[in-house]
Design an enzyme around this catalytic site. Sequence first.
Site, PDB file in Angstrom:
ATOM      1  N   SER A  13      -5.112  -8.595  11.016  1.00 44.88           N
ATOM      2  CA  SER A  13      -3.707  -8.192  10.978  1.00 44.88           C
ATOM      3  C   SER A  13      -3.589  -6.709  11.331  1.00 44.88           C
ATOM      4  CB  SER A  13      -3.117  -8.429   9.587  1.00 44.88           C
ATOM      5  OG  SER A  13      -1.922  -7.689   9.461  1.00 44.88           O
ATOM      6  N   HIS A  38      -3.587 -10.889  14.668  1.00 40.34           N
ATOM      7  CA  HIS A  38      -2.390 -11.340  13.944  1.00 40.34           C
ATOM      8  C   HIS A  38      -1.360 -10.210  13.969  1.00 40.34           C
ATOM      9  CE1 HIS A  38      -0.458 -13.655  10.601  1.00 40.34           C
ATOM     10  NE2 HIS A  38      -0.086 -12.459  10.172  1.00 40.34           N
ATOM     11  N   ASP A  40       2.222  -8.897  12.740  1.00 40.71           N
ATOM     12  CA  ASP A  40       3.263  -9.076  11.728  1.00 40.71           C
ATOM     13  C   ASP A  40       4.571  -8.446  12.180  1.00 40.71           C
ATOM     14  OD1 ASP A  40       1.923 -10.469   9.530  1.00 40.71           O
ATOM     15  OD2 ASP A  40       0.608  -8.722   9.516  1.00 40.71           O
ATOM     16  N   MET A  42       8.416  -7.764  11.634  1.00 35.50           N
ATOM     17  CA  MET A  42       9.369  -7.689  10.509  1.00 35.50           C
ATOM     18  C   MET A  42      10.663  -7.033  10.958  1.00 35.50           C
ATOM     19  SD  MET A  42       6.798  -6.293   7.601  1.00 35.50           S
ATOM     20  CE  MET A  42       5.144  -6.961   7.402  1.00 35.50           C
ATOM     21  N   HIS A  71       3.424 -13.490  13.823  1.00 36.43           N
ATOM     22  CA  HIS A  71       3.952 -13.982  12.551  1.00 36.43           C
ATOM     23  C   HIS A  71       5.350 -13.390  12.403  1.00 36.43           C
ATOM     24  CE1 HIS A  71       3.447 -13.817   7.846  1.00 36.43           C
ATOM     25  NE2 HIS A  71       4.402 -14.640   8.235  1.00 36.43           N
ATOM     26  N   MET A  73       8.406 -12.593  10.713  1.00 38.61           N
ATOM     27  CA  MET A  73       9.120 -12.463   9.435  1.00 38.61           C
ATOM     28  C   MET A  73      10.490 -11.882   9.757  1.00 38.61           C
ATOM     29  SD  MET A  73       5.861 -11.095   7.258  1.00 38.61           S
ATOM     30  CE  MET A  73       4.999 -10.581   8.736  1.00 38.61           C
ATOM     31  N   MET A 142       1.492 -18.101   2.693  1.00 31.11           N
ATOM     32  CA  MET A 142       1.513 -16.697   2.271  1.00 31.11           C
ATOM     33  C   MET A 142       0.926 -16.607   0.868  1.00 31.11           C
ATOM     34  SD  MET A 142       2.643 -14.975   4.758  1.00 31.11           S
ATOM     35  CE  MET A 142       2.543 -13.395   3.887  1.00 31.11           C
ATOM     36  N   ASP A 181      -2.608 -15.850   4.286  1.00 31.14           N
ATOM     37  CA  ASP A 181      -2.246 -14.487   4.678  1.00 31.14           C
ATOM     38  C   ASP A 181      -1.821 -13.667   3.464  1.00 31.14           C
ATOM     39  OD1 ASP A 181      -1.374 -12.235   5.984  1.00 31.14           O
ATOM     40  OD2 ASP A 181       0.260 -13.215   7.078  1.00 31.14           O
TER      41      ASP A 181
HETATM   42  C1  DX5 Z   1       2.337  -9.457   4.925  1.00 34.39           C
HETATM   43  C2  DX5 Z   1       1.649  -9.767   6.246  1.00 34.39           C
HETATM   44  C3  DX5 Z   1       0.149  -9.826   6.180  1.00 34.39           C
HETATM   45  C4  DX5 Z   1      -0.496  -8.567   5.737  1.00 34.39           C
HETATM   46  C5  DX5 Z   1      -1.929  -8.800   5.381  1.00 34.39           C
HETATM   47  O1  DX5 Z   1       3.701  -9.586   5.081  1.00 34.39           O
HETATM   48  O2  DX5 Z   1       2.068 -11.029   6.718  1.00 34.39           O
HETATM   49  O3  DX5 Z   1      -0.394 -10.251   7.432  1.00 34.39           O
HETATM   50  O4  DX5 Z   1      -0.410  -7.540   6.669  1.00 34.39           O
HETATM   51  O5  DX5 Z   1      -2.426  -7.605   4.930  1.00 34.39           O
HETATM   52  P1  DX5 Z   1      -3.531  -7.473   3.806  1.00 34.39           P
HETATM   53  O6  DX5 Z   1      -4.753  -8.152   4.332  1.00 34.39           O
HETATM   54  O7  DX5 Z   1      -3.658  -6.011   3.655  1.00 34.39           O
HETATM   55  O8  DX5 Z   1      -3.004  -8.164   2.566  1.00 34.39           O
HETATM   56 ZN    ZN Z   2       1.088 -11.970   8.519  1.00 32.48          ZN
END
Ligand code: DX5
Ligand code: ZN
Length: 231
Positions: A13, A38, A40, A42, A71, A73, A142, A181
């Site tokens: 990630s 990956h 993320d 947002m 991913h 979000m 999650m 995740d």
């Molecule tokens: C959270 C993300 C994850 C996160 C994982 O909203 O979807 O992918 O970045 O990070 P770690 O491994 O630090 O928990």
């Molecule tokens: Zn993620």
Amino acid sequence: MPKRQQAVKIAASLLAADFRCLRQDIEAVEKAGVNLIHLDVMDGSFVPNISFGPLVVKAVDQLTDLPLEAHLMIRRPDLFAEAFVRSGADTIIIHYEAPVSLHSTLKLIRSLKCRVGMSVNPSTPLAVLEPFYGELDQILLMSVNPGFGGQKFIGSVAEKIKRLRDSLDHQGMEDLEIAVDGGINPTTAKTVIENGARILVAGSAIFNSPDYEQAVRFLRGTEKEGPCSRN
Ligand code: DX5
Ligand code: ZN
């Protein structure tokens, strides 16, 4: 080989990467043997944080040959999925909790010749996923509330993975992979693998380590953490 014994994939990630030197961090995780990148995404509305959009995904795509999973979000994956596919995402993961027509969004993503995943938050019951099994390539459970990296793994999700794996196998969906995740470290990785997860998303456990290759081996369980190897 039975599906349950298949190799574990590590998805790095980038949220935890150093964005001042993204190229070096991407090259380093590639060298460390991760299987996926990956991303993320947002929007500051679906989750209380903003990260990055298609522009960054496109830049990452130009920096690596590894498959990219986005991913999302975000509240409106239906409006933005196509932009992420065009930017190079190989898999688009949408959230069950997004307030959109889920079946038509999944269909749209599939029509773009992209792999499709669906994610559920820790408090969302597994039963909601069943109607979507046939439309998905992966399910992302999650194990933290989405929005931030570096959180603690929510213990109750371990048992949820097992129940989902059993339900999928029971319904002949052995090929549908479970990803997990949030809060993945060598200890939680061992538990989630034992319970049936096959894709582990990890940010902090890789990028906060001084040795990415060793961090990835710890996550796969091919090398055990000793008293002297703890970062
Ligand atoms: C959270 C993300 C994850 C996160 C994982 O909203 O979807 O992918 O970045 O990070 P770690 O491994 O630090 O928990
Ligand atoms: Zn993620």
